[in-house]
Design a protein around this motif. Structure first.
Motif, PDB file in Angstrom:
ATOM      1  N   THR A 292       0.824  -1.215   0.000  1.00 22.97           N
ATOM      2  CA  THR A 292       0.000   0.000   0.000  1.00 22.97           C
ATOM      3  C   THR A 292       0.854   1.259   0.000  1.00 22.97           C
ATOM      4  OG1 THR A 292      -0.086   0.210   2.399  1.00 22.97           O
ATOM      5  CG2 THR A 292      -1.777  -1.134   1.387  1.00 22.97           C
ATOM      6  N   ILE A 293       0.173   2.358  -0.278  1.00 27.31           N
ATOM      7  CA  ILE A 293       0.706   3.686  -0.032  1.00 27.31           C
ATOM      8  C   ILE A 293       0.062   4.181   1.261  1.00 27.31           C
ATOM      9  CG2 ILE A 293       0.890   6.062  -0.839  1.00 27.31           C
ATOM     10  CD1 ILE A 293       2.449   4.150  -2.585  1.00 27.31           C
ATOM     11  N   ASP A 294       0.856   4.392   2.281  1.00 30.52           N
ATOM     12  CA  ASP A 294       0.356   4.970   3.529  1.00 30.52           C
ATOM     13  C   ASP A 294       0.432   6.487   3.379  1.00 30.52           C
ATOM     14  OD1 ASP A 294      -0.209   5.881   6.068  1.00 30.52           O
ATOM     15  OD2 ASP A 294       1.070   4.435   7.088  1.00 30.52           O
ATOM     16  N   LEU A 295      -0.718   7.151   3.358  1.00 31.78           N
ATOM     17  CA  LEU A 295      -0.774   8.599   3.151  1.00 31.78           C
ATOM     18  C   LEU A 295      -0.315   9.389   4.371  1.00 31.78           C
ATOM     19  CD1 LEU A 295      -4.228   8.725   1.340  1.00 31.78           C
ATOM     20  CD2 LEU A 295      -1.960   8.784   0.297  1.00 31.78           C
ATOM     21  N   GLU A 296      -0.021   8.716   5.467  1.00 27.37           N
ATOM     22  CA  GLU A 296       0.407   9.351   6.716  1.00 27.37           C
ATOM     23  C   GLU A 296      -0.557  10.457   7.149  1.00 27.37           C
ATOM     24  OE1 GLU A 296       5.039   8.756   7.267  1.00 27.37           O
ATOM     25  OE2 GLU A 296       4.646  10.179   5.640  1.00 27.37           O
ATOM     26  N   PRO A 297      -1.824  10.079   7.424  1.00 27.50           N
ATOM     27  CA  PRO A 297      -2.839  11.088   7.767  1.00 27.50           C
ATOM     28  C   PRO A 297      -2.524  11.886   9.024  1.00 27.50           C
ATOM     29  CG  PRO A 297      -3.664   8.858   8.130  1.00 27.50           C
ATOM     30  CD  PRO A 297      -2.394   8.724   7.368  1.00 27.50           C
ATOM     31  N   GLU A 298      -1.756  11.307   9.967  1.00 24.89           N
ATOM     32  CA  GLU A 298      -1.405  12.065  11.174  1.00 24.89           C
ATOM     33  C   GLU A 298      -0.577  13.298  10.815  1.00 24.89           C
ATOM     34  OE1 GLU A 298      -1.722   7.692  12.297  1.00 24.89           O
ATOM     35  OE2 GLU A 298      -0.744   8.854  10.714  1.00 24.89           O
ATOM     36  N   VAL A 299       0.363  13.133   9.892  1.00 24.27           N
ATOM     37  CA  VAL A 299       1.193  14.259   9.472  1.00 24.27           C
ATOM     38  C   VAL A 299       0.348  15.284   8.728  1.00 24.27           C
ATOM     39  CG1 VAL A 299       3.205  14.966   8.118  1.00 24.27           C
ATOM     40  CG2 VAL A 299       3.225  12.782   9.337  1.00 24.27           C
ATOM     41  N   LEU A 300      -0.536  14.807   7.843  1.00 25.71           N
ATOM     42  CA  LEU A 300      -1.416  15.713   7.113  1.00 25.71           C
ATOM     43  C   LEU A 300      -2.292  16.513   8.070  1.00 25.71           C
ATOM     44  CD1 LEU A 300      -2.579  13.440   4.139  1.00 25.71           C
ATOM     45  CD2 LEU A 300      -0.987  15.374   4.037  1.00 25.71           C
ATOM     46  N   ALA A 301      -2.808  15.851   9.115  1.00 23.59           N
ATOM     47  CA  ALA A 301      -3.683  16.525  10.075  1.00 23.59           C
ATOM     48  C   ALA A 301      -2.932  17.615  10.833  1.00 23.59           C
ATOM     49  CB  ALA A 301      -4.269  15.507  11.051  1.00 23.59           C
ATOM     50  N   GLU A 302      -1.741  17.295  11.299  1.00 20.79           N
ATOM     51  CA  GLU A 302      -0.949  18.285  12.035  1.00 20.79           C
ATOM     52  C   GLU A 302      -0.634  19.488  11.149  1.00 20.79           C
ATOM     53  OE1 GLU A 302       2.417  16.073  13.319  1.00 20.79           O
ATOM     54  OE2 GLU A 302       1.279  14.881  14.791  1.00 20.79           O
ATOM     55  N   ARG A 303      -0.289  19.223   9.895  1.00 16.36           N
ATOM     56  CA  ARG A 303      -0.004  20.317   8.966  1.00 16.36           C
ATOM     57  C   ARG A 303      -1.262  21.143   8.680  1.00 16.36           C
ATOM     58  NH1 ARG A 303       4.289  18.143   4.359  1.00 16.36           N
ATOM     59  NH2 ARG A 303       6.005  17.735   5.824  1.00 16.36           N
ATOM     60  N   ALA A 304      -2.391  20.459   8.559  1.00 17.83           N
ATOM     61  CA  ALA A 304      -3.635  21.155   8.241  1.00 17.83           C
ATOM     62  C   ALA A 304      -4.046  22.096   9.371  1.00 17.83           C
ATOM     63  CB  ALA A 304      -4.748  20.143   7.969  1.00 17.83           C
ATOM     64  N   ILE A 305      -3.989  21.628  10.613  1.00 14.88           N
ATOM     65  CA  ILE A 305      -4.369  22.474  11.741  1.00 14.88           C
ATOM     66  C   ILE A 305      -3.414  23.657  11.867  1.00 14.88           C
ATOM     67  CG2 ILE A 305      -4.605  22.585  14.247  1.00 14.88           C
ATOM     68  CD1 ILE A 305      -6.931  21.190  12.858  1.00 14.88           C
ATOM     69  N   ALA A 306      -2.103  23.419  11.723  1.00 13.15           N
ATOM     70  CA  ALA A 306      -1.127  24.507  11.806  1.00 13.15           C
ATOM     71  C   ALA A 306      -1.390  25.552  10.723  1.00 13.15           C
ATOM     72  CB  ALA A 306       0.288  23.948  11.683  1.00 13.15           C
ATOM     73  N   ALA A 307      -1.674  25.095   9.512  1.00  9.44           N
ATOM     74  CA  ALA A 307      -1.928  26.021   8.407  1.00  9.44           C
ATOM     75  C   ALA A 307      -3.236  26.778   8.615  1.00  9.44           C
ATOM     76  CB  ALA A 307      -1.963  25.260   7.087  1.00  9.44           C
ATOM     77  N   LEU A 308      -4.267  26.089   9.117  1.00 10.05           N
ATOM     78  CA  LEU A 308      -5.562  26.735   9.324  1.00 10.05           C
ATOM     79  C   LEU A 308      -5.468  27.816  10.398  1.00 10.05           C
ATOM     80  CD1 LEU A 308      -8.538  26.914   8.689  1.00 10.05           C
ATOM     81  CD2 LEU A 308      -8.959  25.020  10.270  1.00 10.05           C
ATOM     82  N   LEU A 309      -4.758  27.525  11.483  1.00 10.55           N
ATOM     83  CA  LEU A 309      -4.624  28.515  12.551  1.00 10.55           C
ATOM     84  C   LEU A 309      -3.793  29.714  12.084  1.00 10.55           C
ATOM     85  CD1 LEU A 309      -4.201  26.328  15.761  1.00 10.55           C
ATOM     86  CD2 LEU A 309      -6.259  27.325  14.764  1.00 10.55           C
ATOM     87  N   ALA A 310      -2.788  29.467  11.254  1.00 16.37           N
ATOM     88  CA  ALA A 310      -2.028  30.582  10.682  1.00 16.37           C
ATOM     89  C   ALA A 310      -2.930  31.441   9.808  1.00 16.37           C
ATOM     90  CB  ALA A 310      -0.843  30.048   9.874  1.00 16.37           C
ATOM     91  N   HIS A 311      -3.797  30.788   9.052  1.00 17.59           N
ATOM     92  CA  HIS A 311      -4.755  31.492   8.199  1.00 17.59           C
ATOM     93  C   HIS A 311      -5.703  32.334   9.055  1.00 17.59           C
ATOM     94  CE1 HIS A 311      -7.309  32.334   4.827  1.00 17.59           C
ATOM     95  NE2 HIS A 311      -8.310  31.596   5.256  1.00 17.59           N
ATOM     96  N   LEU A 312      -6.167  31.768  10.178  1.00 19.48           N
ATOM     97  CA  LEU A 312      -7.069  32.489  11.078  1.00 19.48           C
ATOM     98  C   LEU A 312      -6.394  33.712  11.694  1.00 19.48           C
ATOM     99  CD1 LEU A 312      -8.912  29.685  13.101  1.00 19.48           C
ATOM    100  CD2 LEU A 312      -9.989  31.489  11.761  1.00 19.48           C
ATOM    101  N   ARG A 313      -5.149  33.549  12.074  1.00 20.39           N
ATOM    102  CA  ARG A 313      -4.436  34.610  12.788  1.00 20.39           C
ATOM    103  C   ARG A 313      -3.766  35.616  11.863  1.00 20.39           C
ATOM    104  NH1 ARG A 313      -1.931  29.907  16.677  1.00 20.39           N
ATOM    105  NH2 ARG A 313      -3.706  29.729  18.102  1.00 20.39           N
ATOM    106  N   GLY A 314      -3.833  35.350  10.555  1.00 17.94           N
ATOM    107  CA  GLY A 314      -3.222  36.278   9.616  1.00 17.94           C
ATOM    108  C   GLY A 314      -1.716  36.236   9.609  1.00 17.94           C
ATOM    109  N   THR A 315      -1.147  35.115  10.057  1.00 19.50           N
ATOM    110  CA  THR A 315       0.306  34.948  10.067  1.00 19.50           C
ATOM    111  C   THR A 315       0.718  34.149   8.831  1.00 19.50           C
ATOM    112  OG1 THR A 315       0.097  32.963  11.439  1.00 19.50           O
ATOM    113  CG2 THR A 315       0.427  35.060  12.572  1.00 19.50           C
ATOM    114  N   PRO A 316       1.995  34.170   8.472  1.00 19.24           N
ATOM    115  CA  PRO A 316       2.435  33.420   7.276  1.00 19.24           C
ATOM    116  C   PRO A 316       2.125  31.927   7.405  1.00 19.24           C
ATOM    117  CG  PRO A 316       4.125  34.956   7.985  1.00 19.24           C
ATOM    118  CD  PRO A 316       3.087  34.962   9.061  1.00 19.24           C
ATOM    119  N   MET A 317       1.689  31.367   6.310  1.00 19.93           N
ATOM    120  CA  MET A 317       1.407  29.936   6.300  1.00 19.93           C
ATOM    121  C   MET A 317       2.703  29.161   6.465  1.00 19.93           C
ATOM    122  SD  MET A 317      -1.936  29.469   5.709  1.00 19.93           S
ATOM    123  CE  MET A 317      -2.413  28.127   4.637  1.00 19.93           C
TER     124      MET A 317
END
Length: 327
Positions: free
Chosen positions: A277-302
């Motif tokens: 299989t290809i393991d998409l590593e969803p844990e890493v994707l989730a951590e990146r997604a939350i970090a990026a979303l909060l940066a987007h909310l706070r108006g800080t660089p992605m």
């Protein structure tokens, strides 16, 4: 103190001195006071919650996919959110017929599997609600924030693995939803096949038809005048269905036909021949997604992330390098 000062102390908005904020919390604790989040939402104040919309969740359960990817993703997203002072709430798509509009009171949305002309993205854009998608919105605006799931790289990783182990004619089985995962897989495979001078062989099946859909795809592929000697099935249950058809036909795996699945899940691990299989590593994707979303909310660089999420997990359905490819 004024009502406004107390409100700002609880909401984190406005300018309140640290000593004043501590005093508000101390008095509130003594009185047993808690702010009414529903009243705050009704007054137009957003709640410190990220709404997670997981596309196709009921269908995955029906298909017996084990929900591995989404359980791993949502668990990691919840923990990362809590560590940053937010809660994560799994919600029904608010653009759907049975969803509650109250979910729109949350601070932001995290959306998996966005599709072409996505009604939820249209709703969020029109409402001015911050959002981030896991995977690019197909055909969407370039400014729409997203976390890259690296489909082109991972598709080539699976295809090249098969060729390195002796495959000469590789087919793919994909879902029918118009999301980036399916569309990018088809585009990448088509380009890859043409680079090799190989015929493009694609079978599309409903993702949530589960193993049955994979079985029919396997029948169609192996009934061809020149059948493939390797099959890359994007959905786990599709790969299991393909494997089942090969067993029914007494076609040896991996000696005559190799199989790779595009996602890690329980059915591929538990198949009678465990599937690579290809393991998409969803844990890493989730951590990146939350970090990026909060940066987007706070108006800080992605945040900038290095490419390289997702790995190949080799099992018995594809040959080892020291196998005799003429077997």
């Amino acid at each position: 103190m004024s009502v406004t000062t107390v409100s700002h102390a609880f909401s984190g908005r406005g300018s309140v001195a640290a000593a004043t904020r501590r005093r508000v919390f101390e008095v509130a604790e003594r009185l047993g006071y808690r702010p009414d989040v529903l009243v705050r939402a009704a007054q137009g104040e957003r709640l410190p919650i990220v709404s997670l919309v997981v596309r196709g969740l009921p269908g995955l359960r029906e298909a017996g996919d084990g929900l591995d990817y989404f359980i791993r993703f949502s668990g990691a997203a919840a923990m990362t959110s809590l560590e940053t002072g937010y809660a994560l709430m799994l919600v029904a798509d608010p653009s759907g017929p049975h969803a509650s509009g109250s979910t729109l009171a949350t601070d932001a949305f995290l959306v998996t599997e966005p599709v072409e002309d996505d009604p939820l993205i249209t709703l969020l854009e029109g409402s001015g609600i911050p959002y981030l998608t896991v995977g690019r919105v197909p055909g969407g605006a370039a400014r729409a924030p997203y976390v890259d799931i690296e489909t082109p790289r991972l598709t080539r990783l699976g295809l090249d693995h098969l060729v390195e182990r002796g495959a000469r004619r590789v087919a793919i089985v994909v879902g029918t939803a118009r999301n980036e995962w399916n569309l990018q897989t088809i585009r990448t495979y088509t380009q890859w096949a043409r680079e090799r001078g190989q015929e493009v062989i694609v079978e599309a099946r409903r993702a949530y038809g589960g193993e049955r859909s994979g079985l029919t795809a396997g029948k169609a592929l192996m009934a061809r005048a020149d059948p493939p000697d390797a099959i890359y099935a994007l959905q786990g249950p599709h790969a299991v269905g393909v494997l089942r058809h090969l067993r029914e036909r007494r076609i040896r795996v991996p000696e005559r036909v190799q199989v790779v699945a595009g996602v890690e899940c329980a059915p591929v691990r538990d198949a009678h021949i465990p599937i690579t299989t290809i393991d998409l590593e969803p844990e890493v994707l989730a951590e990146r997604a939350i970090a990026a979303l909060l940066a987007h909310l706070r108006g800080t660089p992605m945040p900038v992330h290095r490419p390289g999420v997702g790995v190949l997990v080799q099992r018995d359905s594809s040959r080892s390098l020291d196998d005799d490819v003429s077997a």
